[in-house]
Design a protein around this motif. Sequence first.
Motif, mmCIF file in Angstrom:
data_model
loop_
_atom_site.group_PDB
_atom_site.id
_atom_site.type_symbol
_atom_site.label_atom_id
_atom_site.label_comp_id
_atom_site.label_asym_id
_atom_site.label_seq_id
_atom_site.Cartn_x
_atom_site.Cartn_y
_atom_site.Cartn_z
ATOM 1 N N ALA A 35 -14.965 23.123 206.168
ATOM 2 C CA ALA A 35 -13.704 23.287 205.295
ATOM 3 C C ALA A 35 -13.903 24.803 204.641
ATOM 4 N N ALA A 36 -14.889 24.715 203.807
ATOM 5 C CA ALA A 36 -15.336 25.918 203.196
ATOM 6 C C ALA A 36 -15.305 27.300 203.969
ATOM 7 N N ARG A 37 -15.982 27.189 205.341
ATOM 8 C CA ARG A 37 -16.128 28.250 206.110
ATOM 9 C C ARG A 37 -14.601 28.375 206.767
ATOM 10 N N LEU A 38 -13.927 27.568 206.927
ATOM 11 C CA LEU A 38 -12.377 28.031 207.492
ATOM 12 C C LEU A 38 -11.675 28.570 206.525
ATOM 13 N N LYS A 39 -11.690 28.112 205.220
ATOM 14 C CA LYS A 39 -11.007 28.539 204.298
ATOM 15 C C LYS A 39 -11.430 29.996 203.888
ATOM 16 N N ALA A 40 -12.722 30.395 204.077
ATOM 17 C CA ALA A 40 -13.149 31.912 203.794
ATOM 18 C C ALA A 40 -12.650 32.749 204.792
ATOM 19 N N GLU A 41 -12.634 32.030 206.074
ATOM 20 C CA GLU A 41 -12.166 32.812 207.359
ATOM 21 C C GLU A 41 -10.581 33.131 207.210
ATOM 22 N N ASN A 42 -9.927 32.377 206.654
ATOM 23 C CA ASN A 42 -8.417 32.365 206.564
ATOM 24 C C ASN A 42 -7.943 33.062 205.241
ATOM 25 N N ALA A 43 -9.000 33.199 204.305
ATOM 26 C CA ALA A 43 -8.356 33.777 203.030
ATOM 27 C C ALA A 43 -8.044 35.084 203.205
ATOM 28 N N PRO A 44 -6.934 35.617 202.648
ATOM 29 C CA PRO A 44 -6.863 37.190 202.742
ATOM 30 C C PRO A 44 -7.899 37.986 201.715
ATOM 31 N N PRO A 45 -8.115 39.117 202.455
ATOM 32 C CA PRO A 45 -9.090 39.845 201.793
ATOM 33 C C PRO A 45 -9.078 40.241 200.164
ATOM 34 N N ALA A 46 -9.996 40.208 199.395
ATOM 35 C CA ALA A 46 -10.004 40.504 198.198
ATOM 36 C C ALA A 46 -9.273 41.901 197.846
ATOM 37 N N PRO A 47 -8.399 41.996 196.955
ATOM 38 C CA PRO A 47 -7.666 43.403 196.845
ATOM 39 C C PRO A 47 -8.969 44.143 196.046
ATOM 40 N N VAL A 48 -8.626 45.355 196.493
ATOM 41 C CA VAL A 48 -9.829 46.296 195.889
ATOM 42 C C VAL A 48 -9.234 46.884 194.485
ATOM 43 N N LYS A 49 -10.211 46.740 193.753
ATOM 44 C CA LYS A 49 -9.735 47.022 192.361
ATOM 45 C C LYS A 49 -9.942 48.652 192.187
ATOM 46 N N LYS A 50 -8.964 49.484 191.417
ATOM 47 C CA LYS A 50 -9.055 50.620 191.214
ATOM 48 C C LYS A 50 -9.780 50.758 189.867
ATOM 49 N N ARG A 51 -10.585 51.757 189.941
ATOM 50 C CA ARG A 51 -11.586 52.093 188.630
ATOM 51 C C ARG A 51 -10.566 52.686 187.678
ATOM 52 N N ALA A 52 -10.603 52.188 186.441
ATOM 53 C CA ALA A 52 -10.051 52.422 185.286
ATOM 54 C C ALA A 52 -10.373 53.713 184.885
ATOM 55 N N LYS A 53 -9.654 54.843 184.501
ATOM 56 C CA LYS A 53 -9.992 56.037 183.892
ATOM 57 C C LYS A 53 -10.269 56.055 182.520
ATOM 58 N N ARG A 54 -11.375 56.733 182.164
ATOM 59 C CA ARG A 54 -11.703 56.617 180.531
ATOM 60 C C ARG A 54 -11.034 57.482 179.770
ATOM 61 N N LYS A 55 -10.479 57.187 178.654
ATOM 62 C CA LYS A 55 -9.796 58.291 177.892
ATOM 63 C C LYS A 55 -10.822 58.719 177.005
ATOM 64 N N LEU A 56 -10.965 60.096 176.774
ATOM 65 C CA LEU A 56 -11.978 60.489 175.763
ATOM 66 C C LEU A 56 -11.272 60.947 174.460
#
Length: 89
Positions: A68-89
């Motif tokens: 069940a865990a294997r099937l859930k991992a196969e059918n799960a949507p890919p994790a969204p790519v997180k954008k790096r936060a820009k640092r404020k100076l």
Amino acid sequence: MLAKETIISDSTPRQKDAQRTANGVFAAWEKRTALVKQQANAHSDASDAKTIRLKALRLEKEAQDAEAARLKAENAPPAPVKKRAKRKL
């Protein structure tokens, strides 16, 4: 005439009674010991059978959960790519 023979025993009736009582106690003790061993073996066998049954059920459930865990991992949507936060100076 027949002569009456007297049987001479090497033990008195009191000794025979004591020996008979001791043998009876020992025989009863042996019987109880054998019964207790038989009951302990039966209990051990029943416990072993129960353990084997429960182990088989646990292994089957673990296999189902892994599938069940294997099937859930196969059918799960890919994790969204997180954008790096820009640092404020």
